[in-house]
Design an enzyme around this catalytic site. Sequence first.
Site, PDB file in Angstrom:
ATOM      1  N   ASP A 146       0.685  -1.048   0.356  1.00 18.53           N
ATOM      2  CA  ASP A 146      -0.156  -0.053   0.243  1.00 18.53           C
ATOM      3  C   ASP A 146       0.714   1.454   0.054  1.00 18.53           C
ATOM      4  O   ASP A 146       0.230   2.333   0.381  1.00 18.53           O
ATOM      5  CB  ASP A 146      -1.060   0.510   0.998  1.00 18.53           C
ATOM      6  CG  ASP A 146      -1.180  -1.328   1.157  1.00 18.53           C
ATOM      7  OD1 ASP A 146      -2.841  -1.908   0.871  1.00 18.53           O
ATOM      8  OD2 ASP A 146      -1.464  -1.815   2.438  1.00 18.53           O
TER       9      ASP A 146
ATOM     10  N   LYS B 171       2.400   2.431  -5.205  1.00 15.11           N
ATOM     11  CA  LYS B 171       2.700   1.712  -6.505  1.00 15.11           C
ATOM     12  C   LYS B 171       1.494   1.741  -7.167  1.00 15.11           C
ATOM     13  O   LYS B 171       2.121   2.459  -8.663  1.00 15.11           O
ATOM     14  CB  LYS B 171       3.541   0.205  -6.057  1.00 15.11           C
ATOM     15  CG  LYS B 171       3.736  -0.058  -4.881  1.00 15.11           C
ATOM     16  CD  LYS B 171       4.605  -1.784  -4.767  1.00 15.11           C
ATOM     17  CE  LYS B 171       3.473  -2.511  -3.968  1.00 15.11           C
ATOM     18  NZ  LYS B 171       3.197  -1.867  -3.247  1.00 15.11           N
TER      19      LYS B 171
ATOM     20  N   GLY C 150      -4.763  -4.405  -4.900  1.00 12.35           N
ATOM     21  CA  GLY C 150      -5.533  -3.654  -5.112  1.00 12.35           C
ATOM     22  C   GLY C 150      -5.488  -2.263  -5.275  1.00 12.35           C
ATOM     23  O   GLY C 150      -4.717  -1.702  -4.464  1.00 12.35           O
ATOM     24  N   HIS C 151      -5.074  -1.311  -6.155  1.00 17.13           N
ATOM     25  CA  HIS C 151      -5.522  -0.198  -6.654  1.00 17.13           C
ATOM     26  C   HIS C 151      -6.595   0.226  -7.111  1.00 17.13           C
ATOM     27  O   HIS C 151      -6.866  -0.114  -8.015  1.00 17.13           O
ATOM     28  CB  HIS C 151      -4.335   0.253  -6.797  1.00 17.13           C
ATOM     29  CG  HIS C 151      -3.743   0.229  -7.695  1.00 17.13           C
ATOM     30  ND1 HIS C 151      -2.800  -1.611  -7.963  1.00 17.13           N
ATOM     31  CD2 HIS C 151      -4.194   0.580  -8.580  1.00 17.13           C
ATOM     32  CE1 HIS C 151      -2.604  -1.363  -9.418  1.00 17.13           C
ATOM     33  NE2 HIS C 151      -3.443  -0.350  -9.908  1.00 17.13           N
TER      34      HIS C 151
ATOM     35  N   GLN D 111       2.454  -6.148  -2.910  1.00 13.85           N
ATOM     36  CA  GLN D 111       2.564  -6.046  -1.255  1.00 13.85           C
ATOM     37  C   GLN D 111       3.976  -5.319  -1.942  1.00 13.85           C
ATOM     38  O   GLN D 111       4.461  -4.561  -2.027  1.00 13.85           O
ATOM     39  CB  GLN D 111       2.628  -7.745  -1.415  1.00 13.85           C
ATOM     40  CG  GLN D 111       1.374  -8.250  -1.318  1.00 13.85           C
ATOM     41  CD  GLN D 111       0.733  -8.837  -2.128  1.00 13.85           C
ATOM     42  OE1 GLN D 111       1.572  -9.709  -3.047  1.00 13.85           O
ATOM     43  NE2 GLN D 111      -0.426  -8.665  -2.480  1.00 13.85           N
TER      44      GLN D 111
END
Length: 431
Positions: free
Chosen positions: A13, A16, A40-41, A225
């Site tokens: 988090d 990235k 996830g983003h 990650q």
Amino acid sequence: MPNTVVVGTQWGDEGKGKIVDLLTAEADLVVRFQGGNNAGHTLVVEGNKFIFHLIPSGILYEGKKCLIGNGLVVDPGVLLKEMENLEQAGIHVGPERLALSEKAHIIMPYHKALDLAREAAKGKEKIGTTGRGIGPCYEDKAARVGIRAIDLTEPDTLEKKINACLKEKNFYLERFLESEALDSEGVLREALTFGEKLSPFLTDVSLELEEALKQHKNILFEGAQGTHLDIDHGTYPFVTSSNPVAGAACAGAGIGPGQLHHIVGVVKAYTTRVGAGPFVTELTDKTGDFIQERGKEFGSTTGRRRRCGWLDLVVLRDSARFNGLNSLAITKLDVLTGLETVRVCIAYAWEGQMLQSRPASLTRFAKCTPVYKALPGWQEDISGARRLEDLPAQARAYLDLIQEETNIPLSIVSVGPAREETIMIQNPFHS
Ligand code: IMP
């Protein structure tokens, strides 16, 4: 032009997604090499909100090829849903734009069931996984009983593998974890349907990359990650089950180390963690709440509130070594605006000693206390800064300290969520 790898230097988090999005402009191919839909983003483009867990966000740029490498564990239902969402937003996702390695491992329903049941059984001792079946799928890969993407296209092989696996998993689920068994016919039927839909997208990622290298194309490797969630180098056992370090780009995509030219370490200006595990610079006070709220620190995969704390340079120096970082991309510097004082952890104190790197023992790590350097904060809105010179002296001093302590140059500083809210010091693709 150098091939670039983007990795997270903390516990995930780090932001990235934005850095990858910026660098994708210079890339011809974007490749993911580890993890799964535990990542996830969210990106908002022209009013449309996209949440990516598996597909590289490079798919939003026309003409870029996105590859999902063999190092991933792929939930086919999630992948197909992401493709469907893109189609609905008018972005056509054909095999010329997106491909999945035939060798990637498939997350099966029993992997998710095991992940959830095990975490529930652990109670207070739980790891705090995302519950997506990541660990159990990697376990099967290592145990050589995993289902690979190519298996989804071979009904006989698939049936044999599923039956053999379920015999063991169902026993374990029912008898040990007191959970429900799965029906092998249903599992097989669903997997074959997924296989039919995904088969046009299956490819040999290594061969595609070889071809791209021959044509001197730019390749961007997108890590998921963060380094301290790495199964080898992270805060084991509070880690994920893959290797988020840069070296894994080789094994997880099928290329040699000589093809990785620039490693960018993404560093959030403070530290966050989701899930359990010791966290030396954690702030459980008002400042922690301030950072959590200002930084909107909720997980985009699970929606969990992230734990927040000061920047930890011990963590960062370790990351620099594990990854061989060539430059740092600092994100969310703007979140710290408004704090009177900002602190940076420069070492750990442990039983009268000063530690410069994180001890392997988690018991020792849990007893480490931070040695802070305090710096004056800044009050000015910095989101309009486009050059380092535009930043207040205090913010520059903060960045200088990071650079001095790690001895790694900064390539990018992000001062807001939008693409343009960025100070591009040296684009890694031009270095
Ligand atoms: P798993 O990867 O779901 O097995 O979860 C293992 C640990 O890694 C948990 O602490 C998760 O919260 C953490 N984790 C996994 N993926 C991410 C991520 O993308 N960002 C932050 N933490 C993650």
